[in-house]
Design a protein around this motif. Structure first.
Motif, PDB file in Angstrom:
ATOM      1  N   UNK A 192     -10.634  -2.952   6.165  1.00  0.00           N
ATOM      2  CA  UNK A 192     -10.622  -4.408   6.256  1.00  0.00           C
ATOM      3  C   UNK A 192      -9.290  -4.984   5.631  1.00  0.00           C
ATOM      4  N   UNK A 193      -8.628  -4.316   4.772  1.00  0.00           N
ATOM      5  CA  UNK A 193      -7.410  -4.856   4.459  1.00  0.00           C
ATOM      6  C   UNK A 193      -6.443  -4.929   5.279  1.00  0.00           C
ATOM      7  N   UNK A 194      -6.466  -3.672   5.961  1.00  0.00           N
ATOM      8  CA  UNK A 194      -5.550  -3.778   7.304  1.00  0.00           C
ATOM      9  C   UNK A 194      -5.651  -4.664   8.159  1.00  0.00           C
ATOM     10  N   UNK A 234       4.868  -8.785   7.531  1.00  0.00           N
ATOM     11  CA  UNK A 234       4.621  -7.778   8.786  1.00  0.00           C
ATOM     12  C   UNK A 234       3.108  -7.121   8.853  1.00  0.00           C
ATOM     13  N   UNK A 235       3.040  -6.653  10.065  1.00  0.00           N
ATOM     14  CA  UNK A 235       1.811  -6.150  10.057  1.00  0.00           C
ATOM     15  C   UNK A 235       1.555  -4.917   8.916  1.00  0.00           C
ATOM     16  N   UNK A 236       0.384  -4.483   8.638  1.00  0.00           N
ATOM     17  CA  UNK A 236      -0.002  -3.146   7.748  1.00  0.00           C
ATOM     18  C   UNK A 236       1.125  -2.046   8.143  1.00  0.00           C
ATOM     19  N   UNK A 237       1.564  -1.353   7.197  1.00  0.00           N
ATOM     20  CA  UNK A 237       2.598  -0.263   7.434  1.00  0.00           C
ATOM     21  C   UNK A 237       1.485   0.996   8.034  1.00  0.00           C
ATOM     22  N   UNK A 238       2.210   1.983   8.533  1.00  0.00           N
ATOM     23  CA  UNK A 238       1.457   2.960   9.247  1.00  0.00           C
ATOM     24  C   UNK A 238       0.831   3.896   8.376  1.00  0.00           C
ATOM     25  N   UNK A 239       1.186   3.932   6.977  1.00  0.00           N
ATOM     26  CA  UNK A 239       0.569   4.741   5.984  1.00  0.00           C
ATOM     27  C   UNK A 239      -0.457   3.968   5.199  1.00  0.00           C
ATOM     28  N   UNK A 240      -0.943   2.804   5.849  1.00  0.00           N
ATOM     29  CA  UNK A 240      -1.837   2.062   4.990  1.00  0.00           C
ATOM     30  C   UNK A 240      -3.064   2.787   4.409  1.00  0.00           C
ATOM     31  N   UNK A 241      -3.623   3.860   4.880  1.00  0.00           N
ATOM     32  CA  UNK A 241      -4.807   4.520   4.468  1.00  0.00           C
ATOM     33  C   UNK A 241      -4.222   5.379   3.060  1.00  0.00           C
ATOM     34  N   UNK A 242      -2.858   6.025   3.317  1.00  0.00           N
ATOM     35  CA  UNK A 242      -2.349   6.697   2.272  1.00  0.00           C
ATOM     36  C   UNK A 242      -2.156   5.772   0.977  1.00  0.00           C
ATOM     37  N   UNK A 243      -2.005   4.467   0.809  1.00  0.00           N
ATOM     38  CA  UNK A 243      -1.819   3.351   0.266  1.00  0.00           C
ATOM     39  C   UNK A 243      -2.931   3.039  -0.556  1.00  0.00           C
ATOM     40  N   UNK A 244      -4.059   3.617   0.046  1.00  0.00           N
ATOM     41  CA  UNK A 244      -5.520   3.134  -0.413  1.00  0.00           C
ATOM     42  C   UNK A 244      -5.947   1.775   0.141  1.00  0.00           C
TER      43      UNK A 244
END
Length: 235
Positions: free
Chosen positions: A115-117, A101-111
């Motif tokens: 670039x990771x996203x 799947x694409x990056x989750x919406x809370x990708x920033x909260x996951x650290x």
């Protein structure tokens, strides 16, 4: 040698263009109008289809008459294409590994970093766009379905699980049946059919052998008397 599933699928792909040629010989632009013809035939019920066949037969002939070449070829092509595409539609969700799947919406909260996203989304897009995945829209032809099924039964690498024995058997049965129907429509297979009437000499059973481009012959199984059609006389 026993014909394998892969060989049946190769046979279908190899003979499919000859269905086009067979219908083109009857003056129909098959390649341009095939989808339209399929749609029309799908709307014609069994009684109307029988009436269409009757209209194309010679009214002077007695008894059942085979469907004309163009209609027989068209019916075969429609049946084979529908069958192979349906098989791929049914098999694909059972053996295809889901794309990430694409990056989750809370990708920033996951650290995650931007670039990771971006990398996760790019990988997801690539997996979804993998041309090996079966598509439910777009190119849905008999040749494409046969090629896709061939890749699955031969274990070609891709986002798929290996076919189970039951799945492989299903593909084998469908491919064999489709190949046989094409060969029959093109009159490529030799057939031996009992005649309706007994031998006039000994009342034994007469078997008529035809197909594969050969002149039909008949032979009594009891007295071995044989018959062939007379050679055509040049005008």
């Amino acid at each position: 040698m026993t014909t394998t599933t892969a060989q049946h699928l190769i046979r279908i792909a190899a003979l499919w263009p000859h269905l086009d040629e067979a219908l083109d010989q009857r003056g129909t632009n098959w390649l341009a109008s095939r989808s339209d013809l399929f749609a029309v035939l799908d709307q014609v019920d069994r009684e109307e289809a029988a009436a269409l066949r009757a209209l194309e037969r010679d009214p002077q002939q007695i008894g059942e008459t085979p469907a004309p070449v163009s209609l027989r070829i068209l019916d075969t092509a429609r049946l084979v294409e529908t069958t192979l595409v349906h098989l791929a539609d049914t098999l694909a969700p059972q053996i295809t590994r889901p794309a990430i799947s694409h990056a989750p919406e809370d990708w920033a909260a996951r650290g995650w970093t931007p670039a990771d996203r971006a990398l996760r989304n790019a990988c997801a897009d690539d997996e979804q766009a993998d041309p090996q995945r079966w598509r439910y829209v777009g190119l849905r032809t008999a040749e494409y379905a046969a090629g896709w099924l061939y890749a699955r039964v031969t274990g070609e690498e891709g986002p798929f699980w290996t076919l189970t024995a039951a799945q492989h058997l299903l593909v084998e049965q469908v491919a064999a049946g489709c190949a046989a129907r094409i060969e029959q429509a093109l009159d490529l297979a030799t057939r031996a059919v009992p005649a309706a009437r007994p031998c006039p000499l000994c009342s034994g059973r007469i078997v008529v052998t035809t197909g594969a481009g050969r002149t039909p012959t008949a032979r009594c199984e009891d007295c071995a008397r044989g018959w062939t059609l007379p050679e055509p006389i040049a005008a």
